[in-house]
Design a protein around this motif. Structure first.
Motif, PDB file in Angstrom:
ATOM      1  N   GLU A 440      36.093-107.992  84.978  1.00 31.53           N
ATOM      2  CA  GLU A 440      36.834-109.304  85.262  1.00 31.53           C
ATOM      3  C   GLU A 440      38.258-108.579  85.858  1.00 31.53           C
ATOM      4  N   ASN A 441      38.379-107.616  85.515  1.00 30.49           N
ATOM      5  CA  ASN A 441      39.472-106.909  86.014  1.00 30.49           C
ATOM      6  C   ASN A 441      40.390-107.483  85.444  1.00 30.49           C
ATOM      7  N   ALA A 442      40.496-107.311  84.031  1.00 30.39           N
ATOM      8  CA  ALA A 442      41.867-108.409  83.334  1.00 30.39           C
ATOM      9  C   ALA A 442      43.344-108.461  83.563  1.00 30.39           C
ATOM     10  N   ASP A 443      44.382-108.254  83.628  1.00 33.25           N
ATOM     11  CA  ASP A 443      45.338-107.802  84.180  1.00 33.25           C
ATOM     12  C   ASP A 443      46.199-106.967  82.622  1.00 33.25           C
ATOM     13  N   ILE A 444      45.391-106.673  82.152  1.00 28.18           N
ATOM     14  CA  ILE A 444      46.227-105.788  80.896  1.00 28.18           C
ATOM     15  C   ILE A 444      46.114-104.262  81.496  1.00 28.18           C
ATOM     16  N   THR A 445      47.264-103.761  80.208  1.00 25.01           N
ATOM     17  CA  THR A 445      47.223-102.634  79.899  1.00 25.01           C
ATOM     18  C   THR A 445      46.704-101.889  78.460  1.00 25.01           C
ATOM     19  N   VAL A 446      45.661-100.500  78.242  1.00 21.67           N
ATOM     20  CA  VAL A 446      45.384-100.451  77.581  1.00 21.67           C
ATOM     21  C   VAL A 446      46.095 -99.448  76.960  1.00 21.67           C
ATOM     22  N   ILE A 447      46.867 -98.650  76.212  1.00 21.72           N
ATOM     23  CA  ILE A 447      46.695 -97.885  75.226  1.00 21.72           C
ATOM     24  C   ILE A 447      46.655 -97.212  74.296  1.00 21.72           C
ATOM     25  N   ILE A 448      45.483 -95.923  74.671  1.00 21.86           N
ATOM     26  CA  ILE A 448      44.682 -95.606  73.073  1.00 21.86           C
ATOM     27  C   ILE A 448      45.810 -94.738  72.607  1.00 21.86           C
ATOM     28  N   SER A 449      46.523 -94.725  71.692  1.00 20.95           N
ATOM     29  CA  SER A 449      47.390 -93.730  71.225  1.00 20.95           C
ATOM     30  C   SER A 449      45.933 -92.839  70.292  1.00 20.95           C
ATOM     31  N   ASP A 450      46.197 -91.533  70.823  1.00 17.25           N
ATOM     32  CA  ASP A 450      45.210 -90.022  70.696  1.00 17.25           C
ATOM     33  C   ASP A 450      45.712 -89.350  69.342  1.00 17.25           C
ATOM     34  N   ASN A 451      45.713 -89.204  68.195  1.00 23.80           N
ATOM     35  CA  ASN A 451      45.769 -88.352  67.591  1.00 23.80           C
ATOM     36  C   ASN A 451      44.966 -87.468  67.010  1.00 23.80           C
ATOM     37  N   LEU A 452      43.424 -87.773  67.315  1.00 26.07           N
ATOM     38  CA  LEU A 452      43.058 -86.525  67.584  1.00 26.07           C
ATOM     39  C   LEU A 452      42.516 -86.649  66.404  1.00 26.07           C
ATOM     40  N   THR A 453      42.141 -87.710  65.249  1.00 27.17           N
ATOM     41  CA  THR A 453      41.662 -87.554  64.078  1.00 27.17           C
ATOM     42  C   THR A 453      41.767 -89.801  63.406  1.00 27.17           C
ATOM     43  N   THR A 454      41.151 -89.854  62.532  1.00 27.47           N
ATOM     44  CA  THR A 454      41.178 -90.838  61.815  1.00 27.47           C
ATOM     45  C   THR A 454      42.674 -91.057  60.937  1.00 27.47           C
ATOM     46  N   GLY A 455      43.431 -91.229  61.642  1.00 24.33           N
ATOM     47  CA  GLY A 455      44.766 -90.713  60.667  1.00 24.33           C
ATOM     48  C   GLY A 455      44.593 -91.318  59.246  1.00 24.33           C
ATOM     49  N   MET A 456      44.403 -93.148  59.148  1.00 26.76           N
ATOM     50  CA  MET A 456      45.467 -93.875  58.377  1.00 26.76           C
ATOM     51  C   MET A 456      45.114 -93.358  57.284  1.00 26.76           C
ATOM     52  N   THR A 457      43.257 -93.060  57.195  1.00 27.50           N
ATOM     53  CA  THR A 457      42.848 -93.073  55.799  1.00 27.50           C
ATOM     54  C   THR A 457      42.549 -91.009  55.387  1.00 27.50           C
ATOM     55  N   GLY A 458      43.935 -90.736  55.790  1.00 21.70           N
ATOM     56  CA  GLY A 458      43.709 -89.253  55.518  1.00 21.70           C
ATOM     57  C   GLY A 458      43.087 -87.929  56.358  1.00 21.70           C
ATOM     58  N   GLY A 459      43.089 -87.993  57.248  1.00 26.13           N
ATOM     59  CA  GLY A 459      42.618 -87.058  58.888  1.00 26.13           C
ATOM     60  C   GLY A 459      41.133 -86.517  58.905  1.00 26.13           C
ATOM     61  N   GLN A 460      39.222 -87.795  58.341  1.00 25.27           N
ATOM     62  CA  GLN A 460      38.503 -87.165  58.955  1.00 25.27           C
ATOM     63  C   GLN A 460      38.079 -87.531  60.307  1.00 25.27           C
ATOM     64  N   ASP A 461      36.672 -86.939  60.204  1.00 22.24           N
ATOM     65  CA  ASP A 461      36.652 -86.638  62.077  1.00 22.24           C
ATOM     66  C   ASP A 461      36.929 -87.690  63.100  1.00 22.24           C
ATOM     67  N   SER A 462      37.211 -87.958  63.826  1.00 22.82           N
ATOM     68  CA  SER A 462      37.492 -89.239  64.968  1.00 22.82           C
ATOM     69  C   SER A 462      36.019 -89.355  65.909  1.00 22.82           C
ATOM     70  N   ALA A 463      35.174 -90.134  65.780  1.00 22.81           N
ATOM     71  CA  ALA A 463      33.976 -90.240  67.195  1.00 22.81           C
ATOM     72  C   ALA A 463      34.431 -89.904  67.687  1.00 22.81           C
ATOM     73  N   GLY A 464      34.782 -90.496  68.431  1.00 24.92           N
ATOM     74  CA  GLY A 464      35.651 -89.914  69.944  1.00 24.92           C
ATOM     75  C   GLY A 464      36.162 -88.979  70.942  1.00 24.92           C
ATOM     76  N   THR A 465      36.478 -87.862  69.689  1.00 21.59           N
ATOM     77  CA  THR A 465      37.069 -87.494  69.741  1.00 21.59           C
ATOM     78  C   THR A 465      37.367 -86.405  71.470  1.00 21.59           C
ATOM     79  N   ASN A 466      38.526 -85.964  72.562  1.00 19.01           N
ATOM     80  CA  ASN A 466      38.162 -85.519  73.881  1.00 19.01           C
ATOM     81  C   ASN A 466      36.615 -85.927  74.084  1.00 19.01           C
ATOM     82  N   LYS A 467      36.571 -87.343  73.870  1.00 16.51           N
ATOM     83  CA  LYS A 467      35.468 -88.479  75.228  1.00 16.51           C
ATOM     84  C   LYS A 467      36.200 -89.601  75.793  1.00 16.51           C
TER      85      LYS A 467
END
Length: 531
Positions: A440-467
């Motif tokens: 819909e080309n919605a008038d929004i700005t999305v910030i994907i804050s990428d710290n290269l891990t699943t940080g809150m639960t202890g640093g597990q691999d993130s499924a989308g890293t580098n993708k």
């Protein structure tokens, strides 16, 4: 063989000893340690047990069903709110049934230590008409999950196993088997007509599963995990489930004068409940979570005097403990001490050096230029941006809601509408919302804050890293409005200008600030130094 294990670890070891072929999970406290234990296990490595993280709980449940379809045993692990994410597949799994055994482990967080609600997963078992197990000790958790896999294959149904925080994260000595069971062989015994839920098939399966309920309840009444213990004083009877049974036993280290009905397998064994109601003047129901048993017992009891969370003898909110149970039983509790006045409260905060800090600093700086900006947040350590010193977000509802709420706000006429979501949460539940926004080309700005891990639960691999750039392009995002920045103080002029430009662009844009989590960075540096 004896091992000192967390409740989570006892479940993991029990599953492997039961012939597990795959664990499917998304990290979430207090369930995370189950999968991590299997990931680190030499037995799992030797046997080739699947043990990689899934993108979310729904994909985990469906992957486990695929393994079951082929005749092998699968474990699905999640925290209680993850049950909401996998509910579609979970509820329908009661209709399909199973081929190889499936156990769904839900770890509830009654005090909301790290959760947005305190729901009770036992309701899901009742709703889906599948048997539910609830261990009362680490040893029972170890034994019970092996029984759960056997029972799943016996009844051709998945089994829900529910634990709570104190069971998951407390330790005890557990007696383990010396020889783990071999994994199931691959088989083709799954009946396609049970797994293809066309209405005609679903109606037939619903009749079968409904008819099974009487047998499941009879099995619960005769289960070794549900015990009726006699007492000499019938002025009171106690019904206790799961870890709450342990709290009752701590109140009476030797003999309890009152009859106790311990419940650890559901459906509710009404036969045993009626016996207690007939024998006792009053009944106190002690259970962790919501008044699940209490509600059902009131239906059985009619006018009987039932006490518990609904009547105030036990608190309606928060976790139970032995002192709370003692008060409900009219017993004296131990001496309590007031908190030391010299200890200052320390609310949680983003780590020093965290990239999320620079993101919020830049965002706040830019948003000063606009009237009534709204920032929709998401689930992750960056949710702490709500607290001082940033106070940067205005909502956080569930996994992935930042993008869809920002779109809805924009649809209502709000501008600027900004979504802040983490890398793991984006792949978990944010991609579909971004697709809606792009379409819909919605008038929004999305910030994907990428710290290269699943940080809150202890640093597990993130499924989308580098993708993430490829994902956004694949969803149809314009290359001109896909920006990547490095969140560091020295880059603040660049970051603020990019945020400003993308807010002023009246369409969907994505900014990806990327810098490794400080916790995993330190861990990686230590590992590198050790080598």
């Amino acid at each position: 063989m004896k091992k000192l294990l967390l409740g989570d670890e006892a479940i993991a070891q029990g599953a492997m000893d039961a012939g597990l072929s795959g664990v499917y999970a998304y990290p979430g406290t207090p369930s995370t340690e189950i999968t991590e234990y299997i990931q680190m296990s030499p037995l799992a490595k030797e046997r080739g047990i699947h043990r990689l993280w899934s993108t979310n709980e729904k994909t985990a449940m469906e992957e486990a069903l695929g393994m079951s379809y082929m005749g092998k045993r699968a474990l699905v692990c999640m925290k209680h709110v993850g049950m909401n994410v996998c509910a579609d597949a979970f509820v329908n799994s009661g209709m399909t049934g199973v081929n190889g055994g499936v156990v769904v482990l839900a770890a509830d967080d009654p005090s909301m230590h790290s959760s947005q609600d305190k729901q009770d997963s036992r309701f899901y078992g009742k709703f889906a008409m599948i048997p539910t197990f609830e261990p009362s000790s680490q040893q029972e958790a170890y034994d019970m999950i092996q029984k759960a896999f056997d029972y799943s294959e016996q009844q051709k149904l998945p089994v829900l196993m529910r634990v709570t925080t104190r069971m998951a994260h407390s330790r005890a000595v557990v007696e383990c088997v010396d020889a783990p069971r071999q994994q199931n062989d691959l088989n083709y015994n799954a009946v396609a007509a049970n797994w293809v839920l066309l209405p005609a098939n679903a109606r037939r399966r619903n009749d079968i599963v409904t008819a099974q309920q009487a047998e499941l309840e009879e099995d619960a009444a005769n289960s070794a995990y549900n015990k009726y213990m006699e007492g000499t004083d019938h002025s009171l009877g106690i019904i206790a489930s799961g870890i709450a049974y342990n709290y009752v036993r701590e109140c009476y280290p030797t003999d309890c004068p009152y009859p106790i009905l311990k419940i650890s397998q559901y459906p509710l064994p009404k036969k045993l409940v009626r016996r207690m109601l007939d024998e006792c003047d009053k009944v106190l129901i002690v259970e962790e979570g919501q008044p699940f048993i209490e509600d059902m017992v009131r239906g059985v009891a009619e006018s009987k005097n039932i006490m518990g969370r609904l009547t105030g003898e036990l608190p309606r909110t928060g976790e139970l403990n032995p002192d709370v149970v003692k008060k409900a039983l009219g017993m004296q509790t131990g001496e309590c001490y007031a908190p030391c006045e010299d200890v200052a409260p320390r609310p949680p905060a983003l780590c020093q050096g965290c990239g999320h800090r620079d993101v919020y600093a830049a965002l706040n700086e830019v948003l000063k230029e606009y009237d009534n900006p709204r920032v929709f947040g998401d689930i992750g350590c960056y949710t702490l941006g709500f607290l001082p010193p940033f106070r940067a977000i205005h909502s956080c509802v569930d996994m992935g809601a930042s993008i869809t709420m920002a779109k809805g706000a924009s649809d209502a006429g709000q501008w600027p509408a900004v979504a802040v979501i983490g890398d793991s949460t984006f792949t978990h539940s944010g991609m579909t919302g971004l697709l809606d926004a792009i379409n819909e080309n919605a008038d929004i700005t999305v910030i994907i804050s990428d710290n290269l891990t699943t940080g809150m639960t202890g640093g597990q691999d993130s499924a989308g890293t580098n993708k993430f750039e490829a994902i956004c392009r694949g969803l149809g995002l314009s290359e001109d409005h896909l920006k990547v920045v490095v969140p560091l103080p020295k880059n603040m002029p660049e970051i603020t200008q990019i945020i400003r430009d993308e807010i002023n662009y009246h369409g969907t844009s994505v900014i990806i600030p990327r810098r490794e989590c400080m916790q995993t960075l330190q861990r990686h540096l230590k590992q590198k130094k050790a080598k």
